[in-house]
Scaffold this motif. Structure first.
Motif, short mmCIF file in Angstrom:
data_model
loop_
_atom_site.label_atom_id
_atom_site.label_comp_id
_atom_site.label_asym_id
_atom_site.label_seq_id
_atom_site.Cartn_x
_atom_site.Cartn_y
_atom_site.Cartn_z
N ILE A 53 53.68 56.17 -15.17
CA ILE A 53 53.34 55.58 -14.04
C ILE A 53 54.50 55.24 -13.30
N SER A 91 53.28 48.50 -18.07
CA SER A 91 52.46 48.15 -16.97
C SER A 91 52.58 46.75 -16.55
N SER A 133 48.14 53.04 -19.90
CA SER A 133 49.57 53.41 -19.80
C SER A 133 50.32 53.62 -20.92
N GLY A 164 56.16 53.56 -18.32
CA GLY A 164 56.23 53.02 -16.98
C GLY A 164 57.63 53.10 -16.43
#
Length: 93
Positions: free
Chosen positions: A44, A65, A75, A78
């Motif tokens: 992400i 996250s 997730s 990230g």
């Protein structure tokens, strides 16, 4: 944390509700010499500014996250920042 390079993006017509409005990117993890290490992963873009070709640093699992305002996000990785300059000083033996 670890370093990776953005090598692509992911377009989804259907995805988990916790991922709505978030950009997903394909990342090639790198070692200290900036050569590929392992298989590409999906991450992400928590900073919402990374793009193809960028050198980025990432976190895995729950920490991935933390920058998001959502309480629970599906997730595994990230992006936490874009690397502008990377230098490793060789240690004397």
């Amino acid at each position: 944390m670890f370093i990776g390079k953005v090598i692509g993006n992911v377009v989804c017509t259907q995805k988990d509700e916790s991922l709505q409005g978030l950009k997903l990117l394909v990342i090639q993890p790198l070692n200290d010499k900036l050569t590929p290490k392992g298989k590409p992963i999906i991450a992400i873009d928590t900073i919402r500014q990374a793009g193809e070709g960028d050198l980025v640093y990432l976190a895995k699992s729950k920490e991935s996250s933390l920058p998001l305002t959502k309480e629970l996000t599906a997730s595994d990785a990230g992006i936490l920042g874009i690397i502008e300059h990377y230098n490793i000083k060789k240690l004397e033996e």
